[in-house]
Write a protein that holds these residues in place. Structure first.
Motif, short mmCIF file in Angstrom:
data_model
loop_
_atom_site.label_atom_id
_atom_site.label_comp_id
_atom_site.label_asym_id
_atom_site.label_seq_id
_atom_site.Cartn_x
_atom_site.Cartn_y
_atom_site.Cartn_z
N LEU A 30 0.82 -1.21 0.00
CA LEU A 30 0.00 0.00 0.00
C LEU A 30 0.85 1.26 0.00
O LEU A 30 0.34 2.35 -0.21
N GLY A 31 2.10 1.12 0.29
CA GLY A 31 2.92 2.31 0.41
C GLY A 31 2.55 3.06 1.67
O GLY A 31 2.21 2.46 2.68
N SER A 32 2.59 4.37 1.62
CA SER A 32 2.30 5.15 2.83
C SER A 32 0.83 5.52 2.94
O SER A 32 0.45 6.39 3.71
N ALA A 33 -0.04 4.88 2.15
CA ALA A 33 -1.45 5.26 2.12
C ALA A 33 -2.10 5.04 3.49
O ALA A 33 -1.83 4.03 4.15
N THR A 34 -2.92 5.99 3.92
CA THR A 34 -3.63 5.84 5.20
C THR A 34 -5.13 5.84 5.00
O THR A 34 -5.86 5.32 5.83
N THR A 35 -5.62 6.46 3.92
CA THR A 35 -7.07 6.47 3.67
C THR A 35 -7.33 6.30 2.18
O THR A 35 -6.44 6.53 1.35
N TRP A 36 -8.57 5.90 1.89
CA TRP A 36 -9.02 5.84 0.50
C TRP A 36 -9.94 7.01 0.25
O TRP A 36 -10.83 7.30 1.06
N LEU A 37 -9.78 7.67 -0.88
CA LEU A 37 -10.71 8.74 -1.25
C LEU A 37 -11.57 8.20 -2.39
O LEU A 37 -11.06 7.81 -3.44
N VAL A 38 -12.88 8.14 -2.18
CA VAL A 38 -13.80 7.63 -3.20
C VAL A 38 -14.54 8.82 -3.79
O VAL A 38 -15.09 9.64 -3.06
N GLU A 39 -14.54 8.91 -5.11
CA GLU A 39 -15.22 10.05 -5.75
C GLU A 39 -16.17 9.56 -6.84
O GLU A 39 -16.04 8.44 -7.32
N ARG A 40 -17.13 10.42 -7.18
CA ARG A 40 -18.07 10.06 -8.24
C ARG A 40 -18.19 11.22 -9.22
O ARG A 40 -17.92 12.37 -8.88
N SER A 41 -18.65 10.87 -10.41
CA SER A 41 -18.91 11.90 -11.40
C SER A 41 -20.20 11.53 -12.12
O SER A 41 -20.37 10.41 -12.60
N GLU A 42 -21.13 12.48 -12.16
CA GLU A 42 -22.43 12.18 -12.74
C GLU A 42 -22.40 12.49 -14.24
O GLU A 42 -21.85 13.51 -14.66
N ILE A 43 -22.97 11.58 -15.03
CA ILE A 43 -23.05 11.83 -16.46
C ILE A 43 -24.35 12.55 -16.75
O ILE A 43 -25.44 12.03 -16.48
N GLY A 44 -24.26 13.75 -17.26
CA GLY A 44 -25.46 14.57 -17.46
C GLY A 44 -26.28 14.09 -18.64
O GLY A 44 -25.90 13.16 -19.36
N ALA A 45 -27.41 14.74 -18.86
CA ALA A 45 -28.32 14.35 -19.93
C ALA A 45 -27.64 14.51 -21.30
O ALA A 45 -27.94 13.78 -22.24
#
Lengths: 300, 402, 231, 338
Positions: free
Chosen positions: B63-78
């Motif tokens: 994992l290396g020095s990782a301490t947290t996971w950042l989860v992100e989203r992106s909405e696909i518009g119309a």
């Protein structure tokens, strides 16, 4: 003996009332003048409340729900004071809400009493915020499970919650590592367990301070769903002693501020009243058995 | 307190200073930058109300020095374009799944996960395809609840139908309910009123509704015996409901002219304001009989002790278990929990209502059998963990939905 | 006809609510109903206030004994309504100083807050405190060892009463560690965790079934006593 | 005058005399103080109404503990920041009067109690009416039906309502109006419709919540092993196991017996009778425990009221340090007199 039994049988209940008044007022006067309180040995349930707050890293957001009104203030305000006292001393972020309409006033009282007078460095809106009352009872709990701001769009003073620094990172109730409810009935700790703790699948940790009436009903939930509980003024006194002990200077050079001894002071009248109740039950039974003996003698 | 705070502050300064000093020396060679997750998958949560997607990822071995996971989203518009990346959650490094909630149930989403450490972040790993949080027709996780409700209702309805077909429905004596006629008669003889309190909650509480149904029976008896019945209420809606009920009862008893709406009055919503009124009224009017049927809190004992001091016959019923001890101690008769809920059916004496009581019994029998089966399984599971019993117990809990 | 329509309203509304909990489209109808109910209850206050005014005015005009108290009630009611709705003396809300009506109705300094603090709280809290006296008189009268049930009732209360104060520590604190389970404060915890759990659990299960059956009787139109017994 | 009545008359007379003495020996009692707070707020310019930016100032008075007043007076006898508060002092005395009036009901019904009763009915009914108006009707009903009005005058940060909210609130308004038909000379029967709706909905909702939250959850919670080995580091400990198993067994037996007590269609005879009787015993222990716990709470409430009288009103004791030195003097002089 016979006269005593005769008196007991026909005892006007107003004498009992008078005895109760004396049993409560006497210790209040004595403790009020001398300032001495009885010692307390904390039970595991009270210790658990203390540890739950102590174990969080400083700055953790804590949700405090004031679900009571001034009617139960005698029991619950001392708990509220000590709970806020410990949270403030540990630098936690306090988010106050109320599910009882008269709760917000009590929140303001407690904030004034503890935070504003002893922790003036904590800023409103940053380190603590009063979001006020929301009607709807358990419906509010269901809403904050998924969307906290839908139930509490504004603070008590009317600013939008999205602009409040203290609410940063709070989307739903499970974002709080700890939930504290001070509960006097419906809605209260039981509903929080049913609708929030259970629905979150154990993700939400909760401790409660509750009235004596509620204590027996909440016991079945401790320690599985309730991480700690303060039952009645006794629980309040135990917890208060713990908090004062941990915040006192190491050499015990300064006695705690008397305003943080409220619950322990109330244990004095409690002792007087309980002893009176015990004596009354014994006397009532003496009268009962004596009367039965007389009756048995008469029939035989 | 000031002392503690300043000590803490001093410590913090010391720590920062130390860190600043050490920084050039101890930029540890062992800590590599955070490694991104190997793969990310996103799946619609099935059988739900829509709006949730479960995201899971496979972390790299190192994992290396990782301490947290950042989860992100992106909405696909119309219009088909992807929106900006929005944080879903920041979770501890030990976790490998999270749920994105409050999504639109029509728009598709992309997800990406980044490993974050003290010295920066990894490159993000994207989900291979976009996902939509569909809204399903039925909420799957509520199926056990649905079947439990269906079972209870089926028990009750079965016995109601059986009663209609003429199957005899025997119900044991409930002393408190048998006493009602006498208590009403006593009020008539003494020429004193009857007091009926339907609790202090509003009509959205089922206990109040149950109290009002009992009031229907009591007021009918009162109308027949020509006794006065007073109903102070602590909610305006309850006053309205009580008026409808009592008026209809007087009509059914053939004495509509004797109905006086002013005896059913709103006092105040405030619990103890209401009690102040009722206890004052009791001491002054000395009702011969008092009924407390509904949801009560602390006021239960004030009412019952005042009633006791004026020598009234008192019959109470509540499902509020914290108040039962006081009614038991101070009243002549008390309906405990379920007995109170059964009162209206019992008083009606109609076969189909009696049948529903038998349906309740069937429910209790099922609950008892489940408890016995569950206890036996739990015992075996405790004696030999991991065996058949453990699996069976898990299955039983699953069927019951918990 | 007058009874048929409401009965069907109850049946349809009830079943709709029962089923709504299981479908995503309608899942939150119950919460919406909470709001609707609160609004209806607030509107119904007009009826309650009307009844209060009517009964007290009648007392005054008939010069019933104690009619002076009815005058007091009416005056207090009117004053509180007026100062509460009018936000008399309420300081401005610093956030929205331009809007004179945005102040908090129960803010310190307002007349409504004064009434709350010096009339409502003292009277209701003291009424509540009367209970301390009533528990004593009820215990004296009712806690007599008439039979086994009564003995259990009173001895449990006894143990809890002693176990929850300093007296419990004094009375049984000398017990050695191996018998610490018999100390009053521990005994009261066991009672709570075993007997109290069992008793309350059975009461809760019974009530749940009772509520379901009661509701079902209403929803099936079998129990119509809420709109007058019989037909 | 009978014996007991005379005794009571003496007791009441003693209380009155003591109160009189307390009032006459001075040292202060029953006074309240408040502190001046100058408030200032900037109002931005409003282009719609053509009003320029301005600053609004006003004064608030906040209640403070007497010691703050004493300290301020000692520092500067001419100060006007902290002052004696007539309104709070009058309120305090009224509160004390009502407290005593309600307590007097324990002796017997009297004019003082009736006055308190009349006041509390009027005040509290109106209080809840006002709360209903500002907390429910204003944000929920008006906030949904006339949001721009509410935002412009009362609650600027109220979010705009969704269509669903508007529909629900319109429906609520219709129900409310139907309910008010009761006041109309004709058509009062129509008010049974909203009532039927409310009762029906309540019944429907409660079936779900009680079966979900209570029936199933409590049944599953009773699935406890009758023999529950307690292991410490993998080794079964005898006594803890015995106790834990006994506790579980008692709970399971208790639940089953209490449920038996609630059976309606079986007479309580024979085995059923014995189980039901055991059930009653469990219930009695439950009730005894609840009684014991409740006493605690009630005594605390009484203590709070008596503290109000002794501390805030009579200035006999000062446990929370609201007044510090001044009060000690009065309490000691009281004791000396005694």
């Amino acid at each position: 003996m016979k006269t005593l039994v005769a008196i007991l049988e026909k005892l006007d209940r107003r004498w009992i009332f008078l005895a109760m008044a004396l049993a409560v007022a006497g210790p209040i006067l004595i403790i009020g003048i001398t300032g001495k309180t009885l010692p307390e040995t904390p039970t595991p349930a009270a210790r658990a409340v203390y540890n739950a707050i102590e174990s969080l890293p400083p700055g953790s957001p804590i949700l405090l729900s004031f679900d009571f009104d001034p009617g139960s203030g005698g029991e619950l305000l001392p708990m509220a004071t000590s709970l806020v006292h410990q949270c403030a001393a540990r630098g936690h972020r306090m988010i106050f809400i109320a599910l009882w309409p008269l709760g917000p006033t009590l929140i303001d009282q407690t904030i004034k009493k503890v935070i504003q007078s002893d922790y003036p460095n904590l800023k409103e809106g940053v380190d603590y915020v009063n979001l006020g009352f929301q009607s709807g009872n358990e419906a509010v709990m269901k809403v904050i499970l998924t969307d906290f701001r839908k139930a509490f769009p504004t603070t008590k003073s009317g600013s939008a919650v999205s602009t409040v620094a203290a609410m940063k990172g709070i989307e739903r109730v499970s974002d709080f590592p700890l939930l504290i409810t001070i509960s006097a009935g419906y809605p209260g700790a039981k509903e929080w367990i049913q609708y929030v703790v259970s629905s979150s699948g154990g993700k939400v940790k909760m401790v409660t301070g509750c009235t004596g009436v509620q204590t027996p009903q909440l016991f079945p939930y401790y320690p599985a769903q309730l991480n700690g509980m303060l039952g009645a003024i006794k629980g309040a006194a135990e917890y208060e002693a713990l908090v004062n002990e941990s915040l006192a200077p190491k050499d015990h050079s300064a006695a705690p501020n008397p305003k943080y001894l409220e619950a322990q002071r109330r244990m004095g009248p409690q002792l007087g009243a309980h002893l009176l109740m015990v004596a009354l039950i014994i006397l009532g039974n003496i009268a009962f058995f004596a009367a039965r003996k007389t009756k048995a003698g008469a029939t035989s | 307190m000031q002392i503690i705070l300043s000590v803490a502050a001093a410590r913090m300064c010391a720590a920062t200073a130390c860190a600043a000093l050490c920084a050039p020396l101890c930029a540890s060679p062992s800590a590599s930058p955070p490694t991104p997750p190997l793969s990310v998958t996103a799946a619609d949560v099935p059988w739900d109300a829509g709006g949730s997607i479960e995201i899971s990822w496979v972390p790299a071995a190192n994992l290396g020095s990782a301490t947290t996971w950042l989860v992100e989203r992106s909405e696909i518009g119309a219009d088909g374009t992807s929106g900006p990346w929005v944080t879903v959650a920041e979770v501890a490094i030990a976790t490998t799944t999270t749920t994105a909630a409050k999504l639109s149930h029509t728009a598709p989403y992309w997800f990406r996960v980044t490993a974050v450490g003290s010295d920066g972040s990894s490159s993000p790993t994207n989900s291979p395809a976009h996902t939509t949080a569909h809204r399903n027709f039925f909420i799957g996780e509520k199926l056990p609840l649905f079947s439990a409700i269906l079972t209870v209702c089926a028990c009750v309805i079965y016995f109601i139908l059986a009663a209609r077909k003429g199957r005899p429905m025997k119900v044991r004596r409930i002393a408190a309910l048998e006493a009602i006629d006498n208590a009403v008669g006593r009020a008539t003889e003494m020429g004193r009123p009857i007091l009926f309190v339907a609790g202090i909650q509003d009509m959205d509480n089922i206990q109040t509704v149950a109290g009002i149904t009992v009031l229907g029976h009591v007021s009918k008896t009162a109308a027949e015996y020509d006794a006065t019945i007073e109903v102070p209420t602590s909610r305006s809606l309850v006053m309205e409901a009580a008026r409808e009920t009592v008026q209809a009862s007087y009509l059914a008893a053939g004495r509509p002219e004797a109905y006086n709406a002013d005896l059913i009055r709103y006092i105040t919503d405030e619990q103890f304001g209401f009690v102040a009124y009722v206890s004052g009224r009791m001491v002054r009017e000395k009702p011969a009989t008092c009924f407390y049927m509904g949801c009560f809190y602390a006021e239960s004992l004030i009412l019952a002790e005042t009633g006791n001091s004026i020598g009234a016959i008192q019959i109470a019923g509540t499902a509020e278990s914290s108040q039962l001890p006081f009614f038991v101690a101070a009243c002549d008769y008390t309906l405990i929990g379920e007995e109170f809920m059964a009162a209206s059916a019992y008083l009606s004496g109609e076969p189909d209502q009696m049948g529903s009581l038998k349906g309740q019994d069937a429910g209790k029998a099922i609950a008892s059998v489940l408890i016995i089966v569950g206890v036996v399984l739990a015992t075996f599971a405790a004696l030999s963990p991991g065996g058949f019993a453990t699996a069976a117990l898990g299955a039983l809990r699953g069927i019951l939905g918990s | 006809m007058r009874r048929m329509v409401p009965m069907w309203i109850a049946i349809i509304a009830g079943f709709a609510m029962l089923l709504s909990a299981f479908f995503p489209m309608t899942e939150s109808l119950g919460e919406t109903f909470g709001d609707v109910f609160n609004v209806v209850a607030a509107i119904a206050f007009i009826l309650g206030a009307g009844s209060l005014a009517k009964v007290n005015l009648a007392k005054v005009s008939r010069r019933d004994p104690g009619w002076g108290f009815a005058v007091v009630t009416l005056i207090c009611f009117t004053i509180t309504i007026v100062v509460g709705l009018g936000k008399f003396g309420v300081p401005q809300n610093p956030q929205f100083a331009a809007l004179p009506w945005s102040g908090e109705k129960e803010a310190e300094g307002g007349a409504f807050a004064w009434i709350y603090a010096y009339a409502l709280v003292p009277i209701t809290a003291t009424m509540f405190a009367l209970l301390a006296f009533y528990v004593a008189s009820a215990a004296f009268r009712a806690f007599r060892a008439k039979n086994l049930e009564a003995i259990l009732l009173l001895s449990t209360a006894f143990i809890i009463l002693l176990g929850r104060t300093f007296a419990g520590v004094v009375l049984t604190g000398w017990l050695p560690d191996w018998a610490s389970g018999l100390r009053l404060e521990n005994l009261s915890v066991y009672i709570m965790q075993v007997f109290n759990t069992a008793g309350n659990r059975a009461i809760i299960i019974g009530i749940a079934l009772g509520v379901s059956a009661t509701s079902l009787r209403i929803l099936l139109g079998i129990d119509r006593s809420w709109m007058g017994s019989g037909d | 005058m009978s014996g007991p009545t005379r005794t009571w008359a003496i007791i009441i007379a003693v209380i009155i005399v003591l109160l009189g003495v307390r009032m006459s020996i001075g040292g202060g009692m029953g006074r309240a103080y408040s502190q001046r707070l100058e408030q200032k707020a900037e109002v931005p310019a409003n282009s719609q109404t053509n009003t320029p930016a301005r600053t609004i100032t006003w004064t608030e008075w906040h209640a403070v503990q007497p010691k703050i007043y004493f300290a301020a007076q000692r520092a500067d006898p001419q100060q006007t920041q902290v002052a004696f508060s007539w309104s709070d002092t009058i309120g305090l005395w009224i509160g004390a009067f009502f407290t005593l009036a309600v307590f007097s009901f324990l002796y017997r019904d009297n004019a003082g109690y009736r006055l308190a009763e009349a006041v509390i009915i009027g005040v509290s009914a109106a209080y809840w009416g006002v709360i209903g108006f500002w907390d429910t009707l204003m944000p929920k009903l008006f906030g949904a039906l006339v949001p721009s009005f509410v935002q412009a005058h009362v609650m600027p940060s109220l979010p705009n309502p969704s269509t669903a909210t508007v529909i629900a609130m319109t429906f609520a308004l219709v129900l409310g109006v139907l309910l008010l038909m009761r006041l109309a000379p004709k058509g009062g029967w129509i008010s049974l419709w909203p009532m039927a709706f409310i009762i029906g909905v309540t019944a429907g909702l409660k079936i779900v919540s009680h079966i979900e939250g209570d029936l199933v959850a409590q049944t599953v919670a009773t699935f406890k092993p009758l023999i529950s080995p307690q292991r410490i580091e993998g080794v079964v400990e005898i006594w803890p196991t015995v106790w834990a198993s006994l506790a579980n067994t008692l709970v399971v037996v208790g639940v089953l017996c209490c449920l038996t007590y609630f059976f309606f269609s079986v007479d309580h005879k024979g085995v059923v009778g014995r189980a039901a009787r055991t059930g009653i015993m469990y219930l009695m222990i439950t009730f005894g425990a609840a009684f014991g716990f409740t006493v605690m709470g009630r005594v605390a409430l009484l203590a709070a009221r008596i503290e109000f009288l002794f501390d805030d009103w009579l200035w006999l004791i000062d446990p929370a340090g609201k007044r510090t030195i001044e009060v000690a003097a009065s309490a000691v002089s009281m004791l000396c007199w005694w």
